[in-house]
Design a protein around this motif. Structure first.
Motif, mmCIF file in Angstrom:
data_model
loop_
_atom_site.group_PDB
_atom_site.id
_atom_site.type_symbol
_atom_site.label_atom_id
_atom_site.label_comp_id
_atom_site.label_asym_id
_atom_site.label_seq_id
_atom_site.Cartn_x
_atom_site.Cartn_y
_atom_site.Cartn_z
ATOM 1 N N LYS A 159 1.328 -22.271 16.088
ATOM 2 C CA LYS A 159 2.466 -21.883 16.804
ATOM 3 C C LYS A 159 2.336 -22.487 18.233
ATOM 4 N N ASN A 160 1.243 -23.171 18.793
ATOM 5 C CA ASN A 160 1.018 -23.629 20.210
ATOM 6 C C ASN A 160 2.130 -24.655 20.185
ATOM 7 N N PRO A 161 2.853 -24.609 21.207
ATOM 8 C CA PRO A 161 3.847 -25.868 21.380
ATOM 9 C C PRO A 161 3.194 -27.164 21.633
ATOM 10 N N LYS A 162 2.004 -27.287 21.828
ATOM 11 C CA LYS A 162 1.228 -28.647 22.130
ATOM 12 C C LYS A 162 1.284 -29.284 20.975
ATOM 13 N N TYR A 163 1.301 -28.675 19.728
ATOM 14 C CA TYR A 163 1.332 -29.137 18.540
ATOM 15 C C TYR A 163 2.493 -29.690 18.058
ATOM 16 N N ASP A 164 2.858 -30.996 17.638
ATOM 17 C CA ASP A 164 4.146 -31.581 17.117
ATOM 18 C C ASP A 164 4.010 -32.270 15.816
ATOM 19 N N ILE A 165 4.907 -31.759 14.814
ATOM 20 C CA ILE A 165 4.714 -32.411 13.527
ATOM 21 C C ILE A 165 5.485 -33.744 13.382
ATOM 22 N N ILE A 188 2.707 -15.526 13.882
ATOM 23 C CA ILE A 188 3.668 -15.971 15.138
ATOM 24 C C ILE A 188 2.952 -16.235 16.339
ATOM 25 N N SER A 189 1.599 -15.820 16.479
ATOM 26 C CA SER A 189 0.858 -16.001 17.801
ATOM 27 C C SER A 189 0.058 -17.398 17.815
ATOM 28 N N TYR A 190 -0.471 -17.590 18.880
ATOM 29 C CA TYR A 190 -1.168 -18.844 18.863
ATOM 30 C C TYR A 190 -2.538 -18.331 20.016
ATOM 31 N N ARG A 191 -3.702 -19.108 19.754
ATOM 32 C CA ARG A 191 -4.988 -18.850 20.701
ATOM 33 C C ARG A 191 -5.076 -20.165 21.376
ATOM 34 N N PRO A 192 -5.153 -20.259 22.607
ATOM 35 C CA PRO A 192 -5.409 -21.393 23.272
ATOM 36 C C PRO A 192 -7.011 -22.057 23.122
#
Length: 338
Positions: A270-276, A21-25
């Motif tokens: 989970k990075n919100p920059k990515y959009d499926i 549930i985490s993301y790394r920049p």
């Protein structure tokens, strides 16, 4: 024995850099659909397909789009391949220049012994490309480093893919990682060329790559193949271990069994920059069209068998083209070649 396993698991857990549930920049997603997928359809993608893919990647938040190979025209007959096998600067510009966006980088791959980067790659100041990915085997590392230095001097970000690592000796791999660490390369890729590696093996290799990379201030990438339906699993394992560059393709399109599916990877990150959502539209409108036209790729029994035996998938590709279904006989043939 139990204590040894527990200590290894504890060490591995200490190295894990992310959770579900985490993301790394520092994560970078690279789309390799045109390059790896081009091995399936002879690089004969239409300009419209490439433009649609570019827009899709941009809207989905993909960081790098690989648009093909920089193959040497002296070694390959250009009349027998689509333009994305060669990626001439003028042809790339003709298709993409009017829609280029600096938020996403453009990459090209150059194979050791099959590309002439000194002659065919313009200086970065004169190119819309940003990244050159060098593909090499263990025994051609010195030549790969020479290509890396040439590309770096021309102003490009560089990565290196060590292919067929599942066949490499541990001592040779350690030496190769050290040599590459001392070079100008920016990212060192762990590549499961034959789709033969299991998650525990990929974690152990990722550990070795990350230790070497950290020593020299490099980053690590993962390029997985799906022969045993583990490309996505192995990619996410590497991601949680601390690997930064993650390769994927639309609908898992790639040589033989294909690669990690972009739609799976973006669903995991989970990075919100990515959009499926843009990817789903592209799958519906463009990838399905390719399938309807008869382009074939993806997991099947013949690819499972070459992955299981840690063999190059060329025999499985031939099996597929011949529309064979005698899996038992094919398995016996593969065992005889061991």
């Amino acid at each position: 024995m139990t204590g040894s396993i527990e200590s290894e698991e504890n060490y591995m857990s200490e190295r894990i850099k992310g959770t579900m549930i985490s993301y790394r920049p520092d994560i970078k997603v690279l789309d390799a659909t045109i390059r790896d997928g081009g091995l399936v359809n002879n690089f004969e993608f239409t300009d419209e397909f490439v433009r649609n893919l570019y827009r899709t990647n941009l809207h989905a938040g993909v960081d790098v789009m690989e648009i093909g190979y920089l193959a040497d025209p002296d070694l390959f007959d250009e009349s027998k391949f689509g333009k994305w096998k060669f990626c001439h600067e003028a042809q790339i510009r003709e298709v993409l220049e009017d829609i280029l966006d600096p938020k996403m980088q453009l990459a090209v791959m150059a194979d050791v012994g099959r590309a002439n980067v000194a002659r065919d790659l313009p200086d970065k100041a004169d190119s819309i490309l940003d990244v050159v990915r060098i593909a090499t085997y263990i025994n051609t590392i010195p030549a790969a480093i020479e290509m890396i230095e040439t590309c770096a001097k021309k102003g490009y970000h560089t990565t290196v893919n060590i292919m067929a690592v599942s066949k490499a000796k541990e001592s040779e791999l350690a030496e190769a990682l050290d040599m590459l660490g001392r070079s100008s390369v920016d990212v060192i890729y762990l590549v499961d060329s034959y789709g033969s590696l299991y998650p525990l093996q990929i974690r152990q290799l990722a550990q070795s790559y990350l230790e070497a990379a950290e020593k020299y201030g490099k980053q690590v990438g993962i390029h997985a193949h799906n022969n045993q339906q583990l490309a996505f699993a192995n990619t996410t394992e590497c991601c949680m271990m601390g690997v930064s560059y993650l390769d994927a393709t639309m609908s898992a399109m790639g040589r033989g069994a294909g690669n990690c599916a972009m739609e799976l990877l973006l669903g995991f990150l989970k990075n919100p920059k990515y959009d499926i959502k843009p990817v789903l539209r592209f799958l519906q409108e463009d990838m399905q069209k390719l399938k309807n036209e008869g382009v074939v790729w993806g997991y099947d029994i013949q690819y499972l068998l070459t992955g299981y035996l840690n063999q190059h998938p060329r025999t499985a590709i031939t099996f597929t083209k011949e529309k064979r279904e005698d899996y038992f006989t094919f398995f016996q043939e593969l065992q005889e070649n061991e």
